[in-house]
Structures are given as structure tokens and as C-alpha cells.
Design an enzyme around this catalytic site. Structure first.
Site, PDB file in Angstrom:
ATOM      1  N   GLU A 246     -16.578  39.174  20.764  1.00 18.62           N
ATOM      2  CA  GLU A 246     -16.431  40.050  21.930  1.00 18.62           C
ATOM      3  C   GLU A 246     -17.096  39.428  23.171  1.00 18.62           C
ATOM      4  O   GLU A 246     -18.073  39.958  23.696  1.00 18.62           O
ATOM      5  CB  GLU A 246     -17.045  41.421  21.580  1.00 18.62           C
ATOM      6  CG  GLU A 246     -16.837  42.515  22.590  1.00 18.62           C
ATOM      7  CD  GLU A 246     -15.406  43.017  22.700  1.00 18.62           C
ATOM      8  OE1 GLU A 246     -14.555  42.618  21.897  1.00 18.62           O
ATOM      9  OE2 GLU A 246     -15.159  43.793  23.616  1.00 18.62           O
TER      10      GLU A 246
ATOM     11  N   SER B 130     -13.108  45.618  21.866  1.00 16.38           N
ATOM     12  CA  SER B 130     -13.679  46.967  21.824  1.00 16.38           C
ATOM     13  C   SER B 130     -14.033  47.432  23.227  1.00 16.38           C
ATOM     14  O   SER B 130     -14.026  48.630  23.496  1.00 16.38           O
ATOM     15  CB  SER B 130     -14.970  47.007  21.009  1.00 16.38           C
ATOM     16  OG  SER B 130     -14.887  46.217  19.885  1.00 16.38           O
TER      17      SER B 130
ATOM     18  N   HIS C 248      -6.479  47.975  19.432  1.00 17.95           N
ATOM     19  CA  HIS C 248      -7.854  48.164  18.986  1.00 17.95           C
ATOM     20  C   HIS C 248      -7.886  48.844  17.626  1.00 17.95           C
ATOM     21  O   HIS C 248      -7.603  50.032  17.504  1.00 17.95           O
ATOM     22  CB  HIS C 248      -8.607  49.000  20.042  1.00 17.95           C
ATOM     23  CG  HIS C 248     -10.063  49.158  19.753  1.00 17.95           C
ATOM     24  ND1 HIS C 248     -10.814  50.201  20.243  1.00 17.95           N
ATOM     25  CD2 HIS C 248     -10.924  48.399  19.027  1.00 17.95           C
ATOM     26  CE1 HIS C 248     -12.065  50.083  19.820  1.00 17.95           C
ATOM     27  NE2 HIS C 248     -12.153  49.004  19.078  1.00 17.95           N
TER      28      HIS C 248
ATOM     29  N   GLU D  47      -5.831  52.067  18.687  1.00 18.61           N
ATOM     30  CA  GLU D  47      -5.584  52.343  20.102  1.00 18.61           C
ATOM     31  C   GLU D  47      -4.701  51.231  20.647  1.00 18.61           C
ATOM     32  O   GLU D  47      -5.070  50.052  20.553  1.00 18.61           O
ATOM     33  CB  GLU D  47      -6.899  52.368  20.881  1.00 18.61           C
ATOM     34  CG  GLU D  47      -7.759  53.583  20.583  1.00 18.61           C
ATOM     35  CD  GLU D  47      -9.073  53.580  21.359  1.00 18.61           C
ATOM     36  OE1 GLU D  47      -9.402  54.587  21.980  1.00 18.61           O
ATOM     37  OE2 GLU D  47      -9.781  52.547  21.341  1.00 18.61           O
TER      38      GLU D  47
ATOM     39  N   ASN E 105     -14.192  55.400  22.057  1.00 20.88           N
ATOM     40  CA  ASN E 105     -15.591  55.177  22.400  1.00 20.88           C
ATOM     41  C   ASN E 105     -16.034  56.078  23.550  1.00 20.88           C
ATOM     42  O   ASN E 105     -17.190  56.458  23.646  1.00 20.88           O
ATOM     43  CB  ASN E 105     -15.836  53.710  22.745  1.00 20.88           C
ATOM     44  CG  ASN E 105     -15.847  52.866  21.472  1.00 20.88           C
ATOM     45  OD1 ASN E 105     -16.001  53.401  20.372  1.00 20.88           O
ATOM     46  ND2 ASN E 105     -15.653  51.566  21.606  1.00 20.88           N
TER      47      ASN E 105
HETATM   48  P1  NAD Z   1     -16.708  38.386  13.629  1.00 18.04           P
HETATM   49  O1  NAD Z   1     -17.878  37.764  14.254  1.00 18.04           O
HETATM   50  O2  NAD Z   1     -16.803  38.913  12.249  1.00 18.04           O
HETATM   51  O3  NAD Z   1     -15.488  37.352  13.644  1.00 18.04           O
HETATM   52  C1  NAD Z   1     -15.081  36.616  14.747  1.00 18.04           C
HETATM   53  C2  NAD Z   1     -14.336  35.389  14.247  1.00 18.04           C
HETATM   54  O4  NAD Z   1     -13.758  34.714  15.365  1.00 18.04           O
HETATM   55  C3  NAD Z   1     -15.238  34.366  13.547  1.00 18.04           C
HETATM   56  O5  NAD Z   1     -14.723  34.075  12.248  1.00 18.04           O
HETATM   57  C4  NAD Z   1     -15.161  33.135  14.431  1.00 18.04           C
HETATM   58  O6  NAD Z   1     -15.187  31.934  13.716  1.00 18.04           O
HETATM   59  C5  NAD Z   1     -13.815  33.340  15.106  1.00 18.04           C
HETATM   60  N1  NAD Z   1     -13.687  32.590  16.340  1.00 18.04           N
HETATM   61  C6  NAD Z   1     -14.610  32.378  17.308  1.00 18.04           C
HETATM   62  N2  NAD Z   1     -14.088  31.612  18.280  1.00 18.04           N
HETATM   63  C7  NAD Z   1     -12.803  31.344  17.940  1.00 18.04           C
HETATM   64  C8  NAD Z   1     -11.758  30.598  18.551  1.00 18.04           C
HETATM   65  N3  NAD Z   1     -11.938  29.978  19.708  1.00 18.04           N
HETATM   66  N4  NAD Z   1     -10.579  30.531  17.919  1.00 18.04           N
HETATM   67  C9  NAD Z   1     -10.401  31.132  16.727  1.00 18.04           C
HETATM   68  N5  NAD Z   1     -11.362  31.851  16.093  1.00 18.04           N
HETATM   69  C10 NAD Z   1     -12.558  31.939  16.704  1.00 18.04           C
HETATM   70  O7  NAD Z   1     -16.222  39.512  14.651  1.00 18.04           O
HETATM   71  P2  NAD Z   1     -15.476  40.887  14.342  1.00 18.04           P
HETATM   72  O8  NAD Z   1     -16.474  41.931  14.035  1.00 18.04           O
HETATM   73  O9  NAD Z   1     -14.357  40.644  13.407  1.00 18.04           O
HETATM   74  O10 NAD Z   1     -14.917  41.235  15.795  1.00 18.04           O
HETATM   75  C11 NAD Z   1     -13.781  40.617  16.326  1.00 18.04           C
HETATM   76  C12 NAD Z   1     -13.284  41.452  17.498  1.00 18.04           C
HETATM   77  O11 NAD Z   1     -12.990  42.774  17.051  1.00 18.04           O
HETATM   78  C13 NAD Z   1     -14.288  41.614  18.615  1.00 18.04           C
HETATM   79  O12 NAD Z   1     -13.608  41.588  19.847  1.00 18.04           O
HETATM   80  C14 NAD Z   1     -14.875  42.981  18.368  1.00 18.04           C
HETATM   81  O13 NAD Z   1     -15.365  43.606  19.530  1.00 18.04           O
HETATM   82  C15 NAD Z   1     -13.650  43.711  17.862  1.00 18.04           C
HETATM   83  N6  NAD Z   1     -13.950  44.886  17.038  1.00 18.04           N
HETATM   84  C16 NAD Z   1     -14.957  44.858  16.138  1.00 18.04           C
HETATM   85  C17 NAD Z   1     -15.225  45.982  15.354  1.00 18.04           C
HETATM   86  C18 NAD Z   1     -16.310  45.955  14.316  1.00 18.04           C
HETATM   87  O14 NAD Z   1     -16.758  47.016  13.903  1.00 18.04           O
HETATM   88  N7  NAD Z   1     -16.755  44.798  13.865  1.00 18.04           N
HETATM   89  C19 NAD Z   1     -14.440  47.121  15.511  1.00 18.04           C
HETATM   90  C20 NAD Z   1     -13.388  47.109  16.431  1.00 18.04           C
HETATM   91  C21 NAD Z   1     -13.151  45.971  17.184  1.00 18.04           C
END
Ligand code: NAD
Length: 720
Positions: free
Chosen positions: A410, A437, A458, A470, A508
Site C-alpha cells: 500500500e 485500501s 477492494h 468494493e 472504512n
Molecule cells: P503483502 O505485503 O502481504 O503482499 C504484497 C506483495 O506484493 C508481496 O508479496 C510483495 O513481494 C509484492 N510486491 C511488492 N512489489 C511488487 C512489484 N513491484 N511487483 C509485483 N509484486 C510486488 O500485502 P497485502 O496485505 O496482500 O496487501 C496488498 C494490497 O491489498 C495493499 O494495497 C493493501 O492495502 C490491500 N489490502 C490489504 C488488506 C489486508 O487486510 N491485508 C485488506 C484489503 C486490501
């Protein structure tokens, strides 16, 4: 070939040369066969015709629709129940039972069950003497009425315990969870389970066997008599089942205990008496506010399924996605990829980190191959799906994708860079979505040459369980993009709600006042455990402070900053959260947040109150106020309602029903209350205004909106 055939609007009656009769149902204008008024009329007419003779040697009931026996009663019929007088509802149940009882008259009947056989559909099948189910994965048998706050009213609670025993009958009817064909055979719910192509022949054979012996006669006797069960067995079942139900429902849902009582009482008497008990219990449940709420939730879910997400102009034919891709194999990306594979899409998953990518694959396959009926991952299915998941560390692998969901960290700059790279990698007409998010879609869109094909998608964590998505429209997003993403989300089994781009989107934004108020109350000296207990007492699956600890206080802090920057007059960034973060108390993941945990992670248990929490809170203490549990509940849920009214007023969503779906599916708002606006209706606008008055000194966040005042003045409702 049939010797003679007769067509009714929803069924065909075919007299076969061997003297058997087949009734084949196809209900037009519905995706699945459902029991409509017309079906009942046609069934009655068909049975009248059989009664006139010649007498059939046997009767076979089946569906002419592959994969759909009867998915239940028509929703429009169910929907009217809470508005009908109790006696009238009882009469409707009796009439259905009388009709179904005519199926097994002077001849044996057998039902061929391929596909969904649920609710009234299973009761129809139970009214037959014998049942053949198919081994096909689409075959499921169950009584989901409990999910609508009802019980089976067409003989289900009478016949099921007589067929499979009261214990399994209670489990099936009170959980509402279906079983597949093989499990139905093990339970004794069906007499045979065969591949779909062998089902009709199997039914014919069963009829022939039954004609040769007294199987049907013996079964009819057992179905008419009380269930042989001694007092000790009955008391044991009553006590254990009641305890399990209380644990599952917190005593908020009257249907499960009513099902238990009806099955137990009905088992002790002859079937005719049990049928009367069932009709009475059904009518009483149908008159409860909980049934009305659950029917409303079901109805708005059905409406969502039909909603294309855009006005008629853009809805013409949403583009069908065939080759989805996901970027980022973290918690969310892996969940999205699994949902995609599970829905049957060959899926491409890209992550720059080869180790993260490799580590995500087993979990993705296990989840995609999860069998909800057996509650196990199917290794053969996982193996087959492995060939449909393409993984890569470079974005060039996305070249053939027509929808790519970006789900990397994020960070605005990283997301913009990755989105621009995705745009270069895919075809000019591919759709690009971001699972952000907090980032404004408009901001992320700046990185793209063609923002019309870009929107937010989302998902919520964990993706496998959370059905809400969303779909966020940026200022440049086209109708065609929104419609295609909405349609695709539905194919993933999700409930998409279209939201306009604005801070916090929808979920949110309505969550934050609730979380914020909980923190303010902690600062006033109210114990976190008390606040959480009140929230759970209201029906939330967990309290706001437990939720903080689960989300992580660092994540919540960041999301809170975005919201307080946008809505600072009512959501000030509380100093308490950064103080917790600074102290390393991030919640479950560090073993301490508002609570202290035994261990870390989602399964760690709360180990009790915490002196350090009190010390940090003392630094930011606010003057104490006189507080009752009622005030705590008002302070948690009324600001949520006020924010939801603002969201509607500003046109962030197109319909209040979307807000209700969102709070139920993303925040766990209790379905028995029917949604935020249905709850507001249960209080009435005037009372809400009155309850906000003593809270007015807390600030703008507790002030009624113009719209609320207008509804109160007009004596209007929120859900109209
Ligand atoms: P995470 O840290 O578990 O995973 C992120 C992944 O992205 C990692 O595996 C990383 O290696 C990869 N990455 C980073 N740079 C990259 C690139 N240049 N190219 C390809 N892959 C790359 O994160 P997450 O919790 O899965 O969150 C991902 C997104 O989802 C964020 O935007 C977050 O805000 C959103 N989100 C998260 C949640 C939650 O509860 N975790 C809920 C809704 C939305």
C-alpha cells in the site's frame, strides 16, 4: 418414448409404455427450478390427472434442467410471509403438505435428484417414497430455511427425523448446511447415489424392486408413526443440541431452537400431529422481526445479483473476463488468485519476489480446491488446478490477460509505478484494477495513459470468507469497466458494491466512526472489555477494540490518518493509537495492543487486562462521563449510522441497500437486525434524534444530519 404425454406450464407428465409415469419439471423464467405458485398448481393438476387413472405402476419425479432439481421456494412467495396473518401462514403450510402427501398415493414414487435440492425442493423429494441422488459435484441436499429465520414448513421436520433419525435431522435443519450426494447416502437421506447419466435407470430399478417387496409399505408405516426414541435419548439430544445452538447463535436467532423443539415434539407423536406442530411453529417464526430482517438481507442480496453496477446505458452486455491476472502474491493477492482459480479461470499471478511467489502457491491451490461440503481440500482437484495457475516474476507474463488486479504493498509511488508497467504489458483493451485500501483511485489513475479502463477492486481479508468487494469508480472510469468488473466479481462468488472514489470509500468510512468512538471511550476510562462486550451484545462478531488488535494498530493508524485528513471535523486522529504503535503494541501480531495475548497471531488468546494499556491511556485521559451500556451502544452505532447517511447523501453509493450489504458482509453487522438502515427503522428517526441529544456536546460527530432531521420530521423510514 412415452406412450402419452401432457404438458403443463412448469412440468411434463409422460406415461411410459411400462406403466410408470414421469413428471419432469422445468420452471421457465428462472435460472434454477424454484417452487412457484404455478409449480404447485401444475403439480396438483398432474396428480388430479393421475388420480383419474389409469393408475400408474410408479411415479418418477425429476428435473428437466441439468444441475437443478429444485433450489427452494420462490423468494417472492417467502417475502410476503411476514406480512400475512399467522393463521394464513399456517394454512399455506398445511396446503403445501397436503399436496405433497398426494405424491405417494396408490403407487410408489421416487425422486431423481441432480443439482440443488434445497428447502421446499428437499421437502418435495422427502414426500416421495424413495430418492436417488447423483454423485455430481453440483448436487446438494439441504434445508436452508433457518438462514431466513424460518423452519421447513412443508413436512421437512416431520419426514426427516423419521428417515434419518432426530439427531442428524436437527443438525441438517438447524445448520442449514447442505450435503452432497454421497453424504446424503451415508445419512440415509437417499436410497442410491449414482452418476447423473445412470440416475433415471436407477430410479426405474428402485421402483421395480419396491414393487416386488414391501419396502415402500414398511417405510410409509415408519413415516406415519412416532419416532422410536426413549426419554433419555431425547433429553440428551435436547440438551446437547441446545448448547451447540446457543454457542453458534448467541441466542439471537429463534429459528434453530424452534427447529430443535419442533423436531423433538414432532418425533414423539404420529406424523399427522407432527405436521400440525410444524405448521404452527413455522407461522410463529414467520411473524418474528428476525425472520423479516433475514428475508430482507436475502432480498437485497438477490437484488445485488441482478444489479449490473451501472445505469441502463452502460449495462448492455458487460464484457466477460476470460483471462484474469493478479500482481502481488501477498495475503490479498494470493486470496484473489485462489478465488479466481476456484471460479474456473486459468489465472496468472506475478510477484517480483520469487520466494514469496513460490510460498503462496500451495495455499492458493489448497484454497481453490476446498470442498465446502466435505470441508476438505480435494487433492485431485488441487493437482488439476495447478496446471491452470501460471506464476511469473515479470509483468510480461500478463500479456494475454484481459483483467489484471494489482495487489502490491500500500504505497502510492510503488502502486503507480506497477500500474504503469501493467498498462504497458497488457493489450490496449484490457481492464486494470487496484486492490488499494486507502489510495484515491484518481491519484493512482494519474500513472495511466487510459484511466477509463481503470477502477478499484477492494477485496477484504480473508478473501475466501469475505464476500464483499468494493468496486470503486474513479473520475475517469468508464461504465464498461465498472460493469465488467462487477460481473467478474459476481463470477468469483462475491457481492460487489459500486462506490464513488472518496476517502475511505464506503466500508472504512462507516467503520471509522465506530472505531474512533471506542478509543475515545477508552480515554474516558471505560474498560476495553466492557466496550467490546456491549458491541458483541449488539450482535457484532467482535468488539471494536478486539478488531483494532486484529487489524493491527499500525494499519489502523494509517487508515485513520487518511480519514481524519478528509473528515477531521468528526474523526480526529486520536493520540492514543500512535502512542500504542510507538510502544510496539500493534495488536495480535506483537502479542499486545488494547489487550495482552498469550502468543501472537490470529489464534492467540486474550490473556486478560493489561496494566500497560492503562498507563498509556492515563497520559491521554479525557474527563469521564456518566455511561451506561445503552450509551456505549449508542456511541458506537449512531455515529456509524450518521456517516452512512452522509455517504448516501453525497451519492457515494447508488442505493442505501448497498450500505446494508456492505456493513453486513464486510463488518459483520448482525444480519438479524436486517442491516444498518433496517436497525435505524426499528428505532425510528425521532428516537434516534432524541438519543443523540445527550451526546451532542461530544462534537459534530454526534449531531444529526439534515437528512435525519427531515426523516424524523416527516415520520419517514430509512429503508424506503
Ligand atoms: P503483502 O505485503 O502481504 O503482499 C504484497 C506483495 O506484493 C508481496 O508479496 C510483495 O513481494 C509484492 N510486491 C511488492 N512489489 C511488487 C512489484 N513491484 N511487483 C509485483 N509484486 C510486488 O500485502 P497485502 O496485505 O496482500 O496487501 C496488498 C494490497 O491489498 C495493499 O494495497 C493493501 O492495502 C490491500 N489490502 C490489504 C488488506 C489486508 O487486510 N491485508 C485488506 C484489503 C486490501
Amino acid at each position: 418414448m412415452p406412450a402419452t404425454a401432457r404438458e403443463f406450464p412448469t412440468l411434463a407428465l409422460e406415461r411410459q409404455a411400462d406403466g410408470t409415469v414421469e413428471l419432469t419439471f422445468v420452471v421457465p423464467d428462472y435460472r434454477h427450478n424454484v417452487i412457484t405458485r404455478q409449480v404447485l398448481t401444475d403439480l396438483a393438476a398432474a396428480l388430479d390427472e393421475l388420480a383419474r387413472g389409469p393408475r400408474p405402476r410408479g411415479l418418477i419425479l425429476r428435473s428437466g434442467r441439468e444441475g437443478s432439481f429444485f433450489a427452494g421456494a420462490d423468494l417472492d412467495r417467502l417475502d410476503t410471509l411476514p406480512t400475512l396473518p399467522v393463521a394464513e401462514v399456517g394454512r399455506l403450510c398445511d396446503a403445501g403438505k397436503e399436496l405433497f402427501a398426494r405424491l405417494s398415493a396408490d403407487w410408489p414414487t421416487v425422486a431423481v435428484i441432480d443439482g440443488a435440492c434445497l428447502g421446499g425442493g428437499l421437502e418435495l423429494a422427502l414426500a416421495c417414497d424413495l430418492r436417488v441422488a447423483t454423485t455430481a459435484p453440483h448436487t446438494s441436499l439441504g434445508l436452508p430455511e433457518v438462514k431466513l429465520g424460518l423452519l421447513p414448513g412443508w413436512g421437512g421436520t416431520v419426514r426427516l427425523p423419521r428417515l434419518i433419525g432426530p439427531g442428524p435431522a436437527v443438525e441438517l435443519a438447524a445448520s442449514g448446511e447442505p450435503v452432497d450426494g454421497p453424504a446424503a447416502l451415508r445419512l440415509g437421506l437417499v436410497d442410491a447415489c449414482v452418476p447423473p447419466e445412470a440416475a433415471l435407470e436407477s430410479a426405474r430399478r428402485l421402483l421395480a424392486i419396491s414393487a416386488a417387496g414391501d419396502l415402500v409399505a414398511r417405510r410409509r408405516q415408519a413415516m406415519a408413526a412416532p419416532v422410536p426414541l426413549d426419554h433419555a435419548e431425547r433429553d440428551f439430544l435436547a440438551a446437547t443440541a441446545a448448547a451447540v445452538m446457543l454457542g453458534r447463535t448467541g441466542g439471537r436467532y429463534p429459528a434453530p431452537p424452534a427447529i430443535l423443539e419442533t423436531i423433538l415434539a414432532g418425533s414423539a407423536v404420529a406424523a399427522a400431529e407432527a405436521a400440525r406442530l410444524e405448521s404452527t411453529a413455522f407461522a410463529q417464526l414467520a411473524a418474528t422481526p428476525v425472520a423479516a430482517s433475514l428475508l430482507r438481507v436475502f432480498r437485497i442480496g438477490e437484488r445485488n445479483r441482478r444489479d449490473p453496477g451501472v445505469g441502463e446505458r452502460g449495462a448492455a452486455e458487460p464484457r466477460s473476463i476470460v483471462a484474469p491476472g493478479v500482481v502481488g502474491a501477498g495475503i490479498m493477492g494470493a486470496g484473489i488468485a485462489a478465488a479466481s482459480l476456484r471460479a474456473g479461470f486459468a489465472t496468472t499471478l506475478v510477484d517480483v519476489n520469487a520466494d514469496a511467489l513460490a510460498a503462496s502457491v500451495p495455499g492458493i491451490l489448497e484454497e481453490a480446491a476446498w470442498n465446502r461440503l466435505t470441508k476438505r481440500s480435494d487433492p485431485a482437484a488441487a493437482l488439476a488446478l495447478a496446471g491452470r495457475l501460471q506464476t511469473a516474476t515479470g509483468l510480461a507474463a500478463l500479456g494475454g490477460c484481459d483483467l489484471v488486479v494489482e495487489s502490491v504493498l500500500e504505497r502510492t509511488d510503488l502502486k503507480q509505478q506497477v500500474l504503469a508497467e501493467i498498462e504497458r504489458a497488457v493489450a490496449p483493451d484490457a481492464i486494470i484494477a487496484t486492490n488499494t485500501s486507502t489510495n484515491p483511485i484518481a491519484k493512482l489513475a494519474e500513472a495511466l495513459a487510459e484511466p477509463a479502463r481503470f477502477c478499484g477492486m477492494h477485496f477484504f481479508n480473508p478473501v475466501r470468507r469475505m464476500v464483499l468487494v468494493e468496486v470503486i469508480r474513479g473520475p475517469a472510469t468508464s461504465d464498461a469497466t465498472v460493469a465488467a468488473v462487477v460481473a467478474h466479481a459476481k463470477r468469483l462468488g462475491k457481492c460487489p458494491v459500486v462506490v464513488r472514489d472518496s476517502p475511505g470509500f464506503l466500508v472504512n468510512r462507516v467503520l471509522m466512526p465506530y472505531l474512533h468512538e471506542a478509543v475515545e471511550m477508552v480515554r474516558e476510562g471505560i474498560e476495553p472489555a466492557r466496550i467490546d462486550r456491549v458491541a458483541r451484545g449488539f450482535g457484532m462478531p467482535m468488539g471494536p477494540l478486539e478488531l483494532y488488535d486484529m487489524i493491527g494498530l499500525d494499519t489502523a493508524f494509517y487508515a485513520g490518518l487518511v480519514l481524519s485528513a478528509a473528515y477531521g471535523d468528526r474523526i480526529e486522529a486520536s493520540p492514543l493509537i500512535p502512542a500504542f504503535v510507538k510502544a510496539g503494541r500493534l495488536g495480535r501480531k506483537t502479542g499486545a495492543g488494547f489487550y495482552r495475548f498469550q502468543g501472537t497471531g490470529p489464534k492467540a488468546r486474550i490473556s486478560g487486562s493489561d496494566a500497560e494499556t492503562a498507563r498509556i491511556v492515563a497520559r491521554y485521559a479525557l474527563p469521564a462521563r456518566e455511561t451506561t451500556d445503552r450509551t456505549i451502544a449508542d456511541r458506537l452505532f449512531l455515529p456509524m449510522l450518521l456517516e452512512a447517511l452522509r455517504v448516501l447523501d453525497e451519492g457515494i453509493v447508488r442505493d442505501g441497500r448497498d450500505v446494508d450489504l456492505a456493513v453486513i458482509h464486510a463488518l459483520g453487522f448482525p444480519p438479524f437486525r436486517g442491516g444498518l438502515f433496517a436497525w435505524a427503522d426499528s428505532l425510528g428517526a425521532a428516537q434516534i434524534v432524541r438519543r443523540l441529544e445527550p451526546l451532542a456536546d461530544l462534537g459534530v460527530r454526534m449531531h444529526p444530519t439534515e437528512w435525519l432531521l427531515a426523516i424524523a420530521r416527516a415520520g419517514g423510514r430509512f429503508t424506503d
